[in-house]
Design an enzyme around this catalytic site. Structure first.
Site, PDB file in Angstrom:
ATOM      1  N   HIS A 393       0.797  -1.449  -0.064  1.00 27.16           N
ATOM      2  CA  HIS A 393      -0.087   0.015   0.099  1.00 27.16           C
ATOM      3  C   HIS A 393       0.932   1.228  -0.103  1.00 27.16           C
ATOM      4  O   HIS A 393       0.338   2.280  -0.236  1.00 27.16           O
ATOM      5  CB  HIS A 393      -0.908  -0.045   1.125  1.00 27.16           C
ATOM      6  CG  HIS A 393      -2.341   0.618   1.085  1.00 27.16           C
ATOM      7  ND1 HIS A 393      -2.420   1.494  -0.331  1.00 27.16           N
ATOM      8  CD2 HIS A 393      -3.222   1.045   1.938  1.00 27.16           C
ATOM      9  CE1 HIS A 393      -3.572   1.938   0.058  1.00 27.16           C
ATOM     10  NE2 HIS A 393      -3.998   1.643   1.053  1.00 27.16           N
ATOM     11  N   ASP A 397      -2.210   2.221  -4.624  1.00 33.92           N
ATOM     12  CA  ASP A 397      -3.505   2.694  -4.078  1.00 33.92           C
ATOM     13  C   ASP A 397      -4.559   1.593  -4.148  1.00 33.92           C
ATOM     14  O   ASP A 397      -4.420   0.988  -4.896  1.00 33.92           O
ATOM     15  CB  ASP A 397      -3.824   3.984  -4.331  1.00 33.92           C
ATOM     16  CG  ASP A 397      -2.894   5.026  -4.210  1.00 33.92           C
ATOM     17  OD1 ASP A 397      -2.332   4.882  -3.148  1.00 33.92           O
ATOM     18  OD2 ASP A 397      -2.773   6.125  -4.910  1.00 33.92           O
TER      19      ASP A 397
END
Length: 422
Positions: A393, A397
């Site tokens: 992450h 995204d």
């Protein structure tokens, strides 16, 4: 003449390995280039060939020992040395001396017999681990067990039989005992444990997976895909495909091609973080998780975006075969920009795979299962598969992860997209 067997070069940056097992015992004949031992490195198992033909000499190291590249692990007796080894054994038909007494001559014939009752000089080291375990489990005195194995050795079956005889002999006495004493006389159940040293490959897998959890911000997102179109295409063309290309048409070819197309649309999924920089790539080297005897290995399909479905299937088939044989090369497992792991072949319904650093994402495939779904306002049964994308992450995204999975899903549900690059 003795020839030393040395640990061969194992690949770039690999300086040591673990001896997996000996394939030849001392005294056994070996041919030149015949494998005599297996070595376990961080990634693959490597067989060590005999440099010459002859007789296997002494083992310098034991299974589980760590050895360095170039170290001597054994010797091969060749030439006069090999011929002399068997000759040193005593001849069976040698005539006894004229003044030998007849009583000693009968001693060898009595050797295979079990030790006499009460004899406590049984050599515990001569008993195999399974026999020692059986003796402890059944509470049998090894001195009272009649060995039926080679040279009168005690086998596990001998111990079990002796335990049965012991129980039968104790039955009359147990019957005469008061009923209240029965619970106290019952033997407590035994629970065994066995400690096995982790292989070097398993240690490396454990270390790298933990490093991934400690370094990356891991997150997994899911979707499902209707496999109807791919299953129909495979059923229709699998025979022609195998006849033309010499390899079976599976599902991985479709998923690899679909993934390479999705990676072009979402380049961050194919990127990686190096220091404070993001490395984007215009190529796709797809790592494919393959099961091997020593654990999971991940060979890489180079330039998978330029291969046809047939080319992908041929490469994966070759990887699978050589993974089982332990002949994958180090260079074939280096690099990789994205990984696909198919847990569905083992029956997995859903999982959260862990990325393979320095990659930023891994796609998990699962088993195909018929489930009710809604199509055009109607509930129908379709072969469905869950898809799982685990990603870093820090770089990818949630929007990009979902977009990637949707692009992959669309290509699988309508394989025509793979042909016209949509």
């Amino acid at each position: 003449m003795a020839t030393e067997v040395l640990v061969p070069t194992l690949g770039e940056s690999i300086t040591e390995a673990t001896l997996g097992e000996w394939l030849k015992k001392p005294g056994e004949a070996v041919a030149a280039d015949e494998p005599i031992a297996s070595l376990e490195t961080d990634k693959v198992s490597v067989e060590v060939p005999s440099p010459v033909a002859g007789v296997m000499g002494a083992h310098a190291v034991q299974p589980g020992d760590t050895v360095s590249v170039g170290a001597m692990i054994a010797t091969i007796e060749s030439g006069d040395g090999a011929a002399a080894a068997p000759a040193a054994a005593p001849k069976a038909d040698a005539a006894p001396k004229a003044d030998a007494a007849p009583a000693p001559a009968a001693a060898p014939a009595a050797a295979p017999q079990a030790p006499a009752a009460g004899d406590t000089n049984v050599d515990a080291a001569a008993l195999s681990p399974s026999v020692r375990r059986a003796i402890l489990e059944h509470g049998v005195d090894p001195a009272k067990v009649k060995g039926t194995g080679r040279d009168g050795r005690i086998t596990k079956e001998d111990v079990v039989a002796a335990a049965g005889d012991k129980s039968a002999a104790a039955a009359p006495a147990a019957a005469a005992a008061p009923a209240a004493a029965a619970p106290a006389a019952a033997a407590a159940p035994t629970r065994g444990e066995e400690r096995v040293k982790m292989t070097r490959l398993r240690q490396t897998i454990a270390r790298r997976l933990k490093e991934a959890q400690d370094t990356a911000a891991l997150l997994t997102t899911f979707n499902d895909v209707d496999m109807t179109a791919v299953i129909e295409a495979r059923a229709k063309y699998k025979d022609l495909f195998e006849k033309k290309h010499g390899v079976r048409l599976g599902f991985m070819g479709f998923f690899v091609k679909a993934a390479t197309m999705a990676l072009k649309d979402i380049p961050s999924v194919n990127a990686s973080i190096e220091g404070d920089e993001i490395v984007y790539r215009d190529y796709a080297d797809i790592s494919v998780a393959v099961s091997a005897p020593g654990g999971l290995v991940v060979p890489v399909i180079r330039d998978a975006d330029k291969l046809s479905v047939a080319g992908v299937e041929k490469t994966i088939g070759d990887f699978g075969k050589r993974a089982k044989d332990g002949t994958l090369k180090m260079d074939e497992m280096k690099g990789g920009t994205f990984t696909i792991s198919n847990g569905g072949v083992f029956g997995s319904l859903m999982s959260t795979p862990i990325i393979n650093p320095p990659q930023s994402a891994v796609l998990g495939l699962h088993r195909i299962e018929e489930r009710p779904v809604v199509r055009n306002g109607q509930v129908v049964v379709r072969p469905m598969m869950y898809l799982a994308l685990s990603y870093d992450h820090r770089l990818i995204d949630g929007r990009e992860a979902v977009t990637f999975l949707v692009a992959l899903k669309n290509a699988i549900e309508d394989p025509t997209r793979l042909l016209i690059d949509l």
